[in-house]
Design an enzyme around this catalytic site. Sequence first.
Site, PDB file in Angstrom:
ATOM      1  N   HIS A  69      -1.068   0.463  -9.856  1.00  0.00           N
ATOM      2  CA  HIS A  69      -1.785  -0.553  -8.953  1.00  0.00           C
ATOM      3  C   HIS A  69      -2.078  -1.652  -9.816  1.00  0.00           C
ATOM      4  O   HIS A  69      -3.222  -2.164  -9.776  1.00  0.00           O
ATOM      5  CB  HIS A  69      -2.803   0.100  -8.210  1.00  0.00           C
ATOM      6  CG  HIS A  69      -3.047  -0.634  -6.851  1.00  0.00           C
ATOM      7  ND1 HIS A  69      -3.478  -0.128  -5.716  1.00  0.00           N
ATOM      8  CD2 HIS A  69      -2.805  -2.038  -6.400  1.00  0.00           C
ATOM      9  CE1 HIS A  69      -3.899  -0.796  -4.743  1.00  0.00           C
ATOM     10  NE2 HIS A  69      -3.317  -2.223  -5.396  1.00  0.00           N
TER      11      HIS A  69
ATOM     12  N   GLU B   5      -3.745   7.712  -3.890  1.00  0.00           N
ATOM     13  CA  GLU B   5      -3.949   7.069  -5.489  1.00  0.00           C
ATOM     14  C   GLU B   5      -5.232   7.968  -5.394  1.00  0.00           C
ATOM     15  O   GLU B   5      -6.231   8.081  -4.701  1.00  0.00           O
ATOM     16  CB  GLU B   5      -4.108   5.643  -5.338  1.00  0.00           C
ATOM     17  CG  GLU B   5      -2.750   5.016  -5.561  1.00  0.00           C
ATOM     18  CD  GLU B   5      -3.017   3.459  -5.300  1.00  0.00           C
ATOM     19  OE1 GLU B   5      -4.118   2.749  -5.607  1.00  0.00           O
ATOM     20  OE2 GLU B   5      -1.962   2.726  -4.983  1.00  0.00           O
TER      21      GLU B   5
ATOM     22  N   ARG C 261       0.742  -1.133  -0.090  1.00  0.00           N
ATOM     23  CA  ARG C 261      -0.104  -0.034  -0.188  1.00  0.00           C
ATOM     24  C   ARG C 261       0.868   1.089   0.069  1.00  0.00           C
ATOM     25  O   ARG C 261       2.079   1.359   0.608  1.00  0.00           O
ATOM     26  CB  ARG C 261      -0.804  -0.158   1.255  1.00  0.00           C
ATOM     27  CG  ARG C 261      -2.015  -1.096   1.287  1.00  0.00           C
ATOM     28  CD  ARG C 261      -3.249  -0.591   0.166  1.00  0.00           C
ATOM     29  NE  ARG C 261      -4.362  -1.495   0.185  1.00  0.00           N
ATOM     30  CZ  ARG C 261      -4.398  -2.429  -0.611  1.00  0.00           C
ATOM     31  NH1 ARG C 261      -3.436  -2.968  -1.514  1.00  0.00           N
ATOM     32  NH2 ARG C 261      -5.438  -3.130  -0.575  1.00  0.00           N
TER      33      ARG C 261
HETATM   34  C1  DGY Z   1      -5.315  -6.232  -3.019  1.00  0.00           C
HETATM   35  O1  DGY Z   1      -6.113  -7.151  -3.433  1.00  0.00           O
HETATM   36  O2  DGY Z   1      -5.319  -5.674  -1.824  1.00  0.00           O
HETATM   37  C2  DGY Z   1      -4.749  -5.583  -4.173  1.00  0.00           C
HETATM   38  O3  DGY Z   1      -4.186  -4.362  -3.735  1.00  0.00           O
HETATM   39  C3  DGY Z   1      -5.408  -5.325  -5.392  1.00  0.00           C
HETATM   40  O4  DGY Z   1      -5.306  -6.390  -5.880  1.00  0.00           O
END
Ligand code: DGY
Length: 346
Positions: A289, A271, A242
Amino acid sequence: MSWTPPPVLVTRRLPQEALDRIAARCDMTLYDGEGAMPRDQLLAQVAGKAGAITLLTDRVDEEFLQAAGPRLKVVANYAVGFDNIDVQACTRHGVLACNTPEVLTETTADTAFALMMAAARRVAEGDRFLRSGAAWIWGPLMMLGQDVHHATVGIVGFGRIGQALARRAHGFSMRVLYHDMYRPPAEVEHELGAEYRDLEDLLRESDFVSLHTSLTPQTRHLINAARLALMKPTAVLVNTSRGPVIDEQALARALQQGQIFAAGLDVFEREPQVHPALLACDNAVLIPHLGSATVTTRLAMADLAAGNLLAALEDRRPPALLNPQAREHGTSGGEAAELPHPRQPS
Ligand code: DGY
């Protein structure tokens, strides 16, 4: 009494197979807009629903749960990460919270490895250079990068995806270090040939640092100016977890000043915005992402999210349930004492 299909909200278009599966058993409202569902529409549309499939861009908090009302039984997140969900609040409201673990592990580890390679070997920069039309001729000192093979990779967050990255690293004869709050059993360390380090030592010793931790108050800005200063000037930092795990301002400065060699980033602090200073860094490989973005994996995630939703609506245990305690609270919205927060899997 005739059966009426439960009303559910899906906040973004998913692969059609999953939508068909949901629509066959529910009265489905689908938000079919281009971007994330606007908050006011989300709150209005969730009212009276029995279930919702949410995305990492939808905040599921007290306000959302209040707006939904007492009929809400389940929130099935279309992501493994669930920092967008207040799981404790869901539990208090008797709402089951679910995510999509495992199905995206290998794909996300592939993305992390691709970013390591691309950033170390200047792939995106080389591509931009050629497209610029600039004159060039092969040269001994042209666009030199860093070797990936036989280097040391430091994996921060040694859950499923971190461990999958370790397996890939062995294929490149890399040495694997890891850091996590939770130490896996010795057999796992042994099988993966991974050595534990505290975070500071890992940053000092690694040629590549790959982040696979979930976002919690403890991991926000885990990689800050002081920690970047511990890294080697030849090191590459990769983030597929993240965005807020890295202080982007500090990272941009470290990249500009050559404090580290390069970065490969799939996720960003705000984001969909990307820090302008990062956009200006030629030694940053930036992708939007895409960690789990393959046809097969996105289909598998949709199937699991739909399976979670339908199981909860049919009073079966969802396959990826984050708060089993919520089942004891029913859907009456009864208040509970503070409940333990589940570990965010990576
Ligand atoms: C998640 O699944 O947490 C990702 O960031 C998106 O696939």
